[in-house]
Scaffold this motif. Structure first.
Motif, short mmCIF file in Angstrom:
data_model
loop_
_atom_site.label_atom_id
_atom_site.label_comp_id
_atom_site.label_asym_id
_atom_site.label_seq_id
_atom_site.Cartn_x
_atom_site.Cartn_y
_atom_site.Cartn_z
N ASP A 139 30.08 42.59 92.41
CA ASP A 139 28.70 42.76 92.86
C ASP A 139 27.65 42.20 91.91
N TYR A 372 37.07 47.23 86.93
CA TYR A 372 37.53 46.70 88.21
C TYR A 372 38.81 45.90 88.07
N LYS A 374 43.03 46.24 90.00
CA LYS A 374 43.73 46.98 91.06
C LYS A 374 44.24 48.31 90.54
N ALA A 378 40.31 55.57 89.84
CA ALA A 378 39.77 55.69 91.19
C ALA A 378 39.67 57.16 91.58
N LYS A 382 38.72 54.95 95.56
CA LYS A 382 37.57 54.08 95.29
C LYS A 382 37.43 53.90 93.79
N ARG A 383 37.46 52.64 93.34
CA ARG A 383 37.32 52.34 91.93
C ARG A 383 35.87 52.42 91.49
N THR A 386 33.48 49.63 92.62
CA THR A 386 33.22 49.73 94.06
C THR A 386 32.23 50.85 94.36
N GLY A 389 28.77 49.75 93.23
CA GLY A 389 28.25 48.76 94.16
C GLY A 389 27.87 49.37 95.49
N ASP A 390 28.68 50.28 96.02
CA ASP A 390 28.36 50.94 97.29
C ASP A 390 27.06 51.72 97.18
N ARG A 395 25.91 51.03 100.64
CA ARG A 395 27.02 50.83 101.57
C ARG A 395 27.73 52.14 101.89
#
Length: 417
Positions: A139, A372, A374, A378, A382-383, A386, A389-390, A395
């Protein structure tokens, strides 16, 4: 010196596997805060050649404006310009570091990068939230990204000098000078801005959030992120309050009371108003709190300091949560419960976000492994990157609180060798 490394099981390499985080141990209150955010071993994932290294820029107006480090040297920052769709967007990161509350500790700090630009690295790697790679920082990778160095010992908010000790407590002036510098680089016309900070810088992001927002046109999207800045006014294992004592010393020595929010000072004393727990609900601008419920720094240096544990019964547990006995785990769970309760009201307004995980760590935005990948930490799949950014881009799904230790198997933790 103890060496800090990361377990790399997710990348097929096992250096040391312990479900804990460790930082160096300190014996006296004056050295209580010798911590500089998340340590990163650069070759954990990337070779040094692949890391973006950004040069240090000194703020030349500092001498004229009295915006100087503890030793009177010029403050500085690292700036990497944005590109493409990110040229009108800005991420400003406030470095974490030490607080100093006594003349002795502040004089000692003058010979470190947290008290003098003479000792600052000439280049810093930009990783995690500062990375320029979309795969590592989806992001914010192409935004203008700035890291403001921390060298005042008071979370960028003190403003006084001690001539006898030749100490300059000019955090507020450093903040102002840095903002003027960024205005000259184009931040004034930004479309989107995120003010962030880690540890003492995370507290600074909370303290400066609303003032920062007022710099911009109302049409600019401005939000703030505090990473590991939610230090609690908590009681240690002996019934003492070492962090409260330190804060009282810092506030008095650095004349911080004059810079604290009036709405807090009308309710509480100045020491209490230096604790984020008493500030977050009054921040008008959108704010995101990222914190470990078992913040390793606060557990080691505030809840279980050596001064509160003369028998050494916490010596293993404080650096390795897996070695805590049942009563110790119960005590740490109590700390987590208090954090969760304190932040519950903060999470009610839709503008705010949170990510409270149950890792044993301190600062999680600036490191590639925790920000960030894999296998990054989390909550509800959801990491951290993420979730942030959400929240920033609205988002959805940005209020996340983890279950209690040891339920979270995604934690990435530092360990002590």
């Amino acid at each position: 010196m103890k060496k800090l490394v990361w377990s790399l099981t997710s990348f097929g390499l096992l250096l040391l596997m312990l479900p804990v985080n460790g930082v160096m141990e300190y014996e006296e209150i004056e050295r209580f805060t010798d911590f500089n955010g998340t340590r990163m071993v650069e070759n954990d994932v990337h070779s040094e050649a692949k890391l973006l290294r950004v040069p240090l820029t000194l703020i030349q107006s500092g001498t004229e404006n009295g915006a100087v480090c503890l030793d009177g040297s010029l403050p500085g920052y690292h700036f990497h310009p944005g590109s493409g769709s990110g040229t009108k967007n800005w991420l400003v990161q406030l470095e974490g570091g030490q607080w100093c509350g006594t003349i002795k500790s502040c004089v000692n700090m003058k010979t470190t990068s947290h008290g003098s630009s003479k000792y600052m690295e000439k280049q810093l790697p930009f990783t995690g939230i500062l990375s320029d790679k979309a795969a590592e920082n989806p992001d914010f990778y192409n935004w203008n990204r700035v890291k403001i160095r921390y060298c005042d010992g008071g979370s960028f908010i003190g403003d006084i000098e001690n001539k006898a000790a030749k100490l300059q407590f000019r955090g507020m002036r450093i903040w102002t000078a840095a903002m003027v510098e960024l205005m000259g680089k184009g931040i004034r016309s930004a479309k989107q801005v995120l003010l962030s900070g880690c540890s003492a810088g995370g507290l600074a992001a909370i303290l400066h959030c609303d003032k920062f927002t007022n710099m911009f046109d109302p049409s600019t999207r401005v939000k703030c992120l505090s990473d590991a800045g939610l230090f609690l006014d908590a009681t240690d294992v002996s019934g003492g309050q070492p962090l409260s004592r330190l804060y009282a010393d810092v506030v008095k020595l650095q004349n911080i009371a004059t810079q604290l929010p009036n709405d807090c000072l009308r309710r509480l004393n100045s020491t209490s108003c230096f604790f984020a727990q008493n500030l977050i609900n009054q921040v008008k601008n959108p704010l995101f709190i990222l914190n470990a419920a078992y913040d390793s720094w606060q557990i080691q240096e505030s809840l279980t300091p050596k001064s509160a544990d003369p028998s050494g019964s916490w010596s293993d547990c404080r650096f390795n949560i897996a070695k805590c006995n049942a009563s110790q785990i119960k005590f740490l769970h109590g700390f987590r419960t208090r954090m969760v309760n304190l932040i519950s009201g903060f999470g009610k307004p839709s503008k705010n976000g949170m990510f409270i995980n149950s890792c044993f760590v301190q600062c999680q935005t600036e490191n590639h492994n925790t920000w960030y990948t894999k296998n990054s930490p989390a909550v509800k799949n959801k990491r951290i990157a993420t979730a942030v950014g959400d929240w920033y881009f609205e988002r959805g799904g940005a209020k996340l609180i983890d279950c209690a230790y040891p339920c979270d198997k995604t934690c990435r933790n530092e360990v002590v060798e």
